[in-house]
Motif scaffolding. Structure first.
Motif, PDB file in Angstrom:
ATOM      1  N   ILE A  61      -4.685 -15.455   9.996  1.00  0.00           N
ATOM      2  CA  ILE A  61      -3.845 -15.025   8.888  1.00  0.00           C
ATOM      3  C   ILE A  61      -3.733 -16.201   7.924  1.00  0.00           C
ATOM      4  CG2 ILE A  61      -1.590 -14.133   8.175  1.00  0.00           C
ATOM      5  CD1 ILE A  61      -3.302 -12.217   9.949  1.00  0.00           C
ATOM      6  N   THR A  62      -4.208 -16.003   6.690  1.00  0.00           N
ATOM      7  CA  THR A  62      -4.243 -17.089   5.716  1.00  0.00           C
ATOM      8  C   THR A  62      -3.467 -16.786   4.441  1.00  0.00           C
ATOM      9  OG1 THR A  62      -6.382 -16.239   4.959  1.00  0.00           O
ATOM     10  CG2 THR A  62      -6.421 -18.068   6.529  1.00  0.00           C
ATOM     11  N   GLY A  63      -2.883 -15.593   4.359  1.00  0.00           N
ATOM     12  CA  GLY A  63      -2.113 -15.276   3.169  1.00  0.00           C
ATOM     13  C   GLY A  63      -1.233 -14.063   3.363  1.00  0.00           C
ATOM     14  N   LEU A  64      -0.071 -14.107   2.737  1.00  0.00           N
ATOM     15  CA  LEU A  64       0.885 -12.989   2.732  1.00  0.00           C
ATOM     16  C   LEU A  64       1.422 -12.870   1.317  1.00  0.00           C
ATOM     17  CD1 LEU A  64       2.895 -14.007   5.931  1.00  0.00           C
ATOM     18  CD2 LEU A  64       1.262 -12.113   5.777  1.00  0.00           C
ATOM     19  N   ARG A  65       1.445 -11.661   0.789  1.00  0.00           N
ATOM     20  CA  ARG A  65       2.004 -11.486  -0.558  1.00  0.00           C
ATOM     21  C   ARG A  65       2.506 -10.057  -0.712  1.00  0.00           C
ATOM     22  NH1 ARG A  65      -3.732 -11.296  -1.628  1.00  0.00           N
ATOM     23  NH2 ARG A  65      -4.295  -9.436  -2.798  1.00  0.00           N
ATOM     24  N   ASP A  66       3.401  -9.894  -1.643  1.00  0.00           N
ATOM     25  CA  ASP A  66       3.891  -8.558  -1.952  1.00  0.00           C
ATOM     26  C   ASP A  66       2.783  -7.751  -2.614  1.00  0.00           C
ATOM     27  OD1 ASP A  66       6.479  -9.060  -1.011  1.00  0.00           O
ATOM     28  OD2 ASP A  66       7.118  -9.853  -2.950  1.00  0.00           O
ATOM     29  N   HIS A  67       2.796  -6.451  -2.370  1.00  0.00           N
ATOM     30  CA  HIS A  67       1.866  -5.579  -3.080  1.00  0.00           C
ATOM     31  C   HIS A  67       2.293  -5.550  -4.543  1.00  0.00           C
ATOM     32  CE1 HIS A  67      -0.221  -1.991  -4.450  1.00  0.00           C
ATOM     33  NE2 HIS A  67      -0.980  -2.079  -3.375  1.00  0.00           N
ATOM     34  N   PRO A  68       1.358  -5.596  -5.491  1.00  0.00           N
ATOM     35  CA  PRO A  68       1.750  -5.685  -6.901  1.00  0.00           C
ATOM     36  C   PRO A  68       2.449  -4.445  -7.455  1.00  0.00           C
ATOM     37  CG  PRO A  68      -0.634  -5.489  -6.685  1.00  0.00           C
ATOM     38  CD  PRO A  68      -0.081  -5.662  -5.309  1.00  0.00           C
ATOM     39  N   ARG A  69       2.261  -3.280  -6.828  1.00  0.00           N
ATOM     40  CA  ARG A  69       2.849  -2.051  -7.372  1.00  0.00           C
ATOM     41  C   ARG A  69       3.720  -1.277  -6.379  1.00  0.00           C
ATOM     42  NH1 ARG A  69      -2.205  -2.499  -8.563  1.00  0.00           N
ATOM     43  NH2 ARG A  69      -2.939  -0.921  -7.132  1.00  0.00           N
ATOM     44  N   ARG A  70       3.652  -1.604  -5.126  1.00  0.00           N
ATOM     45  CA  ARG A  70       4.372  -0.835  -4.104  1.00  0.00           C
ATOM     46  C   ARG A  70       5.330  -1.743  -3.347  1.00  0.00           C
ATOM     47  NH1 ARG A  70      -0.070   2.966  -1.133  1.00  0.00           N
ATOM     48  NH2 ARG A  70      -0.898   3.999  -2.986  1.00  0.00           N
ATOM     49  N   GLN A  71       6.599  -1.620  -3.632  1.00  0.00           N
ATOM     50  CA  GLN A  71       7.599  -2.484  -2.990  1.00  0.00           C
ATOM     51  C   GLN A  71       7.646  -2.303  -1.480  1.00  0.00           C
ATOM     52  OE1 GLN A  71      11.309  -1.538  -4.875  1.00  0.00           O
ATOM     53  NE2 GLN A  71      10.948  -2.944  -6.579  1.00  0.00           N
ATOM     54  N   GLU A  72       7.254  -1.147  -0.995  1.00  0.00           N
ATOM     55  CA  GLU A  72       7.346  -0.856   0.437  1.00  0.00           C
ATOM     56  C   GLU A  72       6.178  -1.442   1.243  1.00  0.00           C
ATOM     57  OE1 GLU A  72       5.157   2.712  -1.362  1.00  0.00           O
ATOM     58  OE2 GLU A  72       6.716   1.309  -1.996  1.00  0.00           O
ATOM     59  N   HIS A  73       5.218  -2.088   0.555  1.00  0.00           N
ATOM     60  CA  HIS A  73       4.053  -2.657   1.226  1.00  0.00           C
ATOM     61  C   HIS A  73       3.876  -4.131   0.884  1.00  0.00           C
ATOM     62  CE1 HIS A  73       2.785   1.673   1.151  1.00  0.00           C
ATOM     63  NE2 HIS A  73       2.496   1.351   2.395  1.00  0.00           N
TER      64      HIS A  73
END
Length: 150
Positions: free
Chosen positions: A106-118
């Motif tokens: 696992i090298t990165g975690l980020r919010d989905h740009p359009r879906r707050q639930e993902h």
């Protein structure tokens, strides 16, 4: 194959997993050629390949990619699905008889740009041959449900 429920918040950068080996066979190459229509001589013509840079037939890059990703699929996460692949690199040729192992980190975690639930989980996948040489590298992206949006 195990089924798990792992939410976005459960992933940690640096977490790593590794596979056992898988040897690439002539049958793998022939089946892949039939499935994809890629009958280029690099994969299918032993005599021609002997006169080329690698000196023998080599596996399709897409075969190596498919096998490597498949080797990491030891569990089904009911909260996630594959979102795509980035930065795919075929680093070294894979020959008939080469045995691949794969590590996934696992090298990165980020919010989905359009879906707050993902969220998006980035997993760097590296396949190595029996000599410990990297043959493939890619980033597998997963779209994962966030726990607080269930």
């Amino acid at each position: 194959m195990n089924t798990v429920s792992r939410f976005y918040q459960d992933y940690e950068i640096g977490a790593e997993r590794a596979t056992l080996g898988r040897t690439i066979t002539e049958t793998d190459i022939v089946i892949h050629a039939g499935q994809t229509g890629d009958f280029f001589p690099h994969h299918m013509d032993a005599e021609w390949s002997a006169t080329q840079e690698f000196g023998e037939r080599i596996a399709h890059g897409t075969l190596v990619l498919s096998v490597a990703v498949g080797m990491t699929a030891s569990e089904i996460n009911t909260e996630a699905f594959s979102y795509g692949y980035d930065r795919i690199r075929f680093i070294r040729a894979v020959r008939i008889g080469d045995t691949l192992t794969v590590t996934a980190s696992i090298t990165g975690l980020r919010d989905h740009p359009r879906r707050q639930e993902h969220g998006i989980v980035e997993e760097t996948v590296t396949a190595t041959n029996q000599h410990g040489e990297a043959v493939l590298s890619l980033v597998h992206l997963y779209m994962v449900n966030k726990r607080d949006h269930q």
